[in-house]
Scaffold this motif. Structure first.
Motif, PDB file in Angstrom:
ATOM      1  N   HIS A  38      39.152   3.186 -12.122  1.00 54.27           N
ATOM      2  CA  HIS A  38      39.682   4.124 -11.134  1.00 54.27           C
ATOM      3  C   HIS A  38      38.878   5.418 -11.109  1.00 54.27           C
ATOM      4  O   HIS A  38      38.761   6.067 -10.070  1.00 54.27           O
ATOM      5  CB  HIS A  38      41.151   4.423 -11.432  1.00 54.27           C
ATOM      6  N   ALA A  39      38.331   5.812 -12.263  1.00 51.49           N
ATOM      7  CA  ALA A  39      37.533   7.034 -12.301  1.00 51.49           C
ATOM      8  C   ALA A  39      36.284   6.905 -11.436  1.00 51.49           C
ATOM      9  O   ALA A  39      35.746   7.911 -10.952  1.00 51.49           O
ATOM     10  CB  ALA A  39      37.138   7.362 -13.740  1.00 51.49           C
ATOM     11  N   LEU A  40      35.812   5.671 -11.221  1.00 53.61           N
ATOM     12  CA  LEU A  40      34.648   5.438 -10.360  1.00 53.61           C
ATOM     13  C   LEU A  40      35.065   4.978  -8.969  1.00 53.61           C
ATOM     14  O   LEU A  40      34.258   4.427  -8.218  1.00 53.61           O
ATOM     15  CB  LEU A  40      33.739   4.381 -10.998  1.00 53.61           C
ATOM     16  N   HIS A  41      36.353   5.177  -8.618  1.00 47.29           N
ATOM     17  CA  HIS A  41      36.891   4.797  -7.308  1.00 47.29           C
ATOM     18  C   HIS A  41      36.735   3.298  -7.078  1.00 47.29           C
ATOM     19  O   HIS A  41      36.483   2.852  -5.950  1.00 47.29           O
ATOM     20  CB  HIS A  41      36.193   5.575  -6.186  1.00 47.29           C
ATOM     21  N   GLY A  42      36.897   2.521  -8.151  1.00 46.39           N
ATOM     22  CA  GLY A  42      36.784   1.081  -8.045  1.00 46.39           C
ATOM     23  C   GLY A  42      38.151   0.427  -8.020  1.00 46.39           C
ATOM     24  O   GLY A  42      39.196   1.071  -7.897  1.00 46.39           O
ATOM     25  N   GLU A  43      38.147  -0.899  -8.145  1.00 46.40           N
ATOM     26  CA  GLU A  43      39.372  -1.692  -8.082  1.00 46.40           C
ATOM     27  C   GLU A  43      39.406  -2.619  -9.290  1.00 46.40           C
ATOM     28  O   GLU A  43      38.376  -3.162  -9.694  1.00 46.40           O
ATOM     29  CB  GLU A  43      39.409  -2.508  -6.791  1.00 46.40           C
ATOM     30  N   PHE A  44      40.604  -2.801  -9.849  1.00 49.30           N
ATOM     31  CA  PHE A  44      40.784  -3.573 -11.070  1.00 49.30           C
ATOM     32  C   PHE A  44      41.902  -4.587 -10.845  1.00 49.30           C
ATOM     33  O   PHE A  44      42.994  -4.231 -10.398  1.00 49.30           O
ATOM     34  CB  PHE A  44      41.144  -2.617 -12.221  1.00 49.30           C
ATOM     35  N   ARG A  45      41.624  -5.872 -11.113  1.00 50.24           N
ATOM     36  CA  ARG A  45      42.614  -6.924 -10.908  1.00 50.24           C
ATOM     37  C   ARG A  45      42.705  -7.802 -12.150  1.00 50.24           C
ATOM     38  O   ARG A  45      41.696  -8.059 -12.805  1.00 50.24           O
ATOM     39  CB  ARG A  45      42.244  -7.822  -9.715  1.00 50.24           C
ATOM     40  N   ILE A  46      43.945  -8.265 -12.429  1.00 49.57           N
ATOM     41  CA  ILE A  46      44.179  -9.238 -13.498  1.00 49.57           C
ATOM     42  C   ILE A  46      45.011 -10.367 -12.908  1.00 49.57           C
ATOM     43  O   ILE A  46      46.100 -10.140 -12.375  1.00 49.57           O
ATOM     44  CB  ILE A  46      44.916  -8.614 -14.695  1.00 49.57           C
ATOM     45  N   ASP A  47      44.489 -11.592 -12.987  1.00 54.74           N
ATOM     46  CA  ASP A  47      45.216 -12.782 -12.560  1.00 54.74           C
ATOM     47  C   ASP A  47      45.414 -13.642 -13.804  1.00 54.74           C
ATOM     48  O   ASP A  47      44.451 -14.139 -14.391  1.00 54.74           O
ATOM     49  CB  ASP A  47      44.435 -13.559 -11.501  1.00 54.74           C
TER      50      ASP A  47
END
Length: 725
Positions: free
Chosen positions: A689-698
């Protein structure tokens, strides 16, 4: 209160009266069950806490024995003085009063017995007088001996010094099993120690093998075996204080040995009752022994727990009365009495109503007064909750506002009855159309309107309100609505968002500072300590070459020092790589390949890496973030996933760089994701989030885990063909 005969006869012949009595009996039974369930829950809670406390205490004592075994693997030979110093620093009497003694037994072949005894007699490292009377006990010739050589504390245990453990066939067999299987062994059932300090004793031992020798097979373990470390425990002292004293005042505890973990005693409904297996019994709960005969008044819980190589069965029992307070004990009877009395009172009211019609006018007056009080209470409640209400007649456009609605709009009142246009004109121009359409839809469809919008007061101040509107239940032609002032909540939400953004920026700054500090420390270690050790190695190497022929003993010591220097240099390189892998300077792709190879080497898990044919020029912050996320993810696979295959993919998706990590492990349970101590996943998410990215866990239990990270490419970043490079 006096009751007439007519009232008593009417009461006893009334179905309503007997219905009230039946309800009272049902409530009595229900409350009785609730009180018992509460007492059982209290008992279960205390029993569970006691079980955890016992397991924690016993494990800490076993850890002391394992620590003593680890001492003997620190170097080839541990002297009596070193063993004495180690035991002294443990402060056994204060920290582990349940340990009667900590000992080391040496395996002595028969031909070496005499030289061994002479060496012990002349050992003055701890006692200046040595042990002149030391001899192996009991007497007799045996092919080999397993002699208690070191004992701490010696006071009270001196008679055991020199005792041959293999003199007893059962003990010899257990030692052989421990030696051949490299396992911790226990004496199993308690040993009743007689004398002035009687206690229930328990002994455990761990085999020791010579350093550097293989122990993969039984033959190799027998060849490398040279002794064992053991401890004798006083079970009463071990468990004293482990369970809270308040718990033991109401709950009685019995501990039984349930056999070895591999061959446990059968589980019986009545539990283990053999007195020979009893390890520990607490003082009778509440000053008296819990009754064994009448189990209807007793809570009982039996659980089994693993203690080293043994199973213990804990039996918790308590009088139900001890788990229920005095008030709750009599609560069911109070409910029954109250119900019966309430039935009498209710029937009295009913009887009074049907027999006293003359009080109807007075009662109507009282009801009118109560209605006015209710209206005043409603107005006060609306003012306290900042909640206004209104009614709209869609056909005529006429409205009715509550006093709080006027206050929300910043008005005292209207000279005339407010109209629909007056309501719309006080809504913020940007929200007016939305509110108008929503009210129209609610009127035509009958569905509820639930929105947040702004209003404008006469002083031009803007307030946020939460509006709810729906058609009336009785008269569908009337629209009823409420307005609640939520301005402060909106301000709080905005402030919270700003705080989260600031906190995220701070986290990103801390990560950058941490990485910079890691670089600096790695560089300082490499430039300063590395060069110093290199120079020292050159000097030692020269000394080793010059003393090879002239001073063989000194040359051997110099070679040992040279090996230690090489090990130190290797350790420093590992530390530098952990702080800041130098391979990151070669690009993200090279760093990921290096990390994957390290993961394969360290874990033995099959790991497939899928990379595109291109190398992306990322700034150091993004490259370091992706590398640290990969490190954290692979660490989680080793610790928690129980997987045997991992797939890592790195590719570009539009303007974003995607890293996907897939494993075939046990998956992540939904409750574990919300666990307060899951800082690894939280750290990964904050980095992204600090790099304005997206994080997903499936993930799903038993179906593996897929972790996907999307990082925006740096603006103006170039893509280079790695093959051209």
């Amino acid at each position: 209160m006096r009751f007439s005969r007519r009232f008593i006869h009417s009461c006893l012949t009334s179905a309503a009266w007997w219905s009230g009595v039946a309800v009272s009996l049902v409530l009595y039974l229900l409350v009785t069950q609730i009180v018992e369930d509460k007492g059982r829950a209290q008992f279960e809670y205390k029993a569970n806490n006691a079980q955890v406390a016992i397991q924690t205490r016993v494990q800490s004592y076993i850890d002391v024995l394992r620590g003593a075994a680890a001492l003997f693997y620190t170097q080839d030979a541990i002297s009596r003085e070193q063993f004495h110093a180690y035991a002294t620093q443990l402060h056994l009497q204060e920290g582990f009063p349940g340990i009667r003694n900590l000992n080391f037994a040496l395996h002595v072949p028969a031909p070496q017995k005499d030289s061994f005894e002479r060496a012990v007699r002349s050992d003055t490292s701890v006692d200046p007088q040595g042990y002149p009377r030391f001899e192996t006990k009991p007497n007799g010739s045996r092919p080999h001996y397993h002699v208690l050589t070191y004992l701490e504390p010696m006071q009270g245990n001196a008679r055991l010094l020199g005792f041959d453990l293999t003199s007893a066939p059962d003990t010899a067999e257990a030692l052989a099993f421990a030696r051949d299987n490299d396992q911790l062994i226990s004496s199993g059932r308690t040993v009743n120690i007689n004398g002035p300090d009687q206690h229930a004793g328990l002994a455990m031992r761990i085999p020791l093998y010579r350093r550097g020798m293989p122990i993969g097979t039984v033959e190799q373990r027998r060849a490398a075996f040279y002794g064992s470390v053991g401890a004798s425990y006083d079970v009463n002292q071990l468990l004293r204080g482990a369970v809270d004293a308040n718990t033991l005042r109401s709950i009685q505890l019995r501990l039984y040995d349930a056999g070895g973990a591999s061959h446990p005693a059968p589980v019986l409904a009545a539990g283990i009752t053999d007195p020979a297996r009893l390890l520990y019994e607490s003082d009778a709960a509440g000053g008296k022994r819990v009754r064994d005969g009448d189990m209807r008044d007793v809570f009982v819980k039996r659980v089994r727990m693993t203690v080293g190589p043994r199973l213990w069965e804990a039996e918790f029992s308590a009088d139900k009365a001890a788990m229920v307070g005095g008030f709750e004990r009599y609560l069911p009877w109070g409910v029954l009495a109250t119900g019966v009395l309430g039935s009498v009172l209710l029937y009295s009211i009913y009887y009074s109503l049907i027999s006293a019609r003359r009080h109807a006018v007075e009662l109507a007056g009282e009801m009118t007064k109560d209605l006015r009080d209710s209206e005043a209470s409603l107005a006060e409640a609306q003012h306290m909750a900042q909640l206004g209400s209104w009614l709209l007649e869609p056909d005529s456009g006429k409205m009715t506002w509550s006093a709080e609605t006027y206050r929300l709009f910043g008005l005292d009142s209207f000279v005339r009855r407010p109209a629909y246009d007056d309501f719309l004109n006080r809504i913020h121009p940007e929200d007016r159309g939305m509110v108008r359409d929503g009210l129209r839809k609610s009127i035509t469809t009958g569905k509820e309107l639930n929105i947040e919008h702004r209003i404008v007061r006469p002083d031009r101040s803007v307030r946020w309100v939460h509006a709810i509107a729906r058609p009336g239940h009785q008269d569908r032609s009337i629209l009823r609505g409420t307005l609640m002032d939520i301005s402060e909540r909106k301000q709080t939400v905005e402030a919270l968002k700003r705080s989260q953004e600031l906190l995220r920026d701070l986290t990103a700054h801390q990560d950058r500072v941490k990485e910079d500090e890691r670089k600096r420390i790695a560089r300082e270690i490499h430039d300063e300590l590395g060069q110093t050790l290199l120079a020292l190695r050159i000097d030692v190497s020269m000394l080793e070459a010059r003393t090879a022929k002239s001073h063989p003993k000194l040359n051997e010591r110099v070679r040992d020092a040279l090996n230690q220097l090489d090990a130190t240099v290797k350790t420093i390189r590992t530390i530098i790589n952990n702080l800041r892998p130098s391979v990151l300077d070669l690009g993200l792709t090279a760093a990921i390949e290096w990390q994957v190879n390290e993961f394969r080497r360290r874990s033995g898990i099959a790991c497939e890496l899928v990379l595109s044919d291109t190398e992306y020029a990322l700034d150091d912050e993004r490259a370091t973030t992706l590398f640290r996320i990969l490190q954290e993810s692979l660490t989680n696979v080793i610790r928690h996933a129980n997987a045997n295959r991992v797939l890592i993919e790195l590719y570009r998706d539009g303007s974003r760089l995607v890293m996907k990590i897939t494993d075939n492990g046990v998956g992540i349970y939904p409750e574990r994701r919300k666990c307060g101590n899951s800082f690894g996943l939280i750290g990964v998410e904050e980095r992204v989030h600090a790099l304005h990215g997206e994080f997903r866990i499936d993930s799903a239990p038993g179906q593996g885990t897929v972790l996907t990270v999307f990082i925006p490419m740096e603006t103006g970043g170039k893509r280079m063909d790695s093959r051209a490079a």
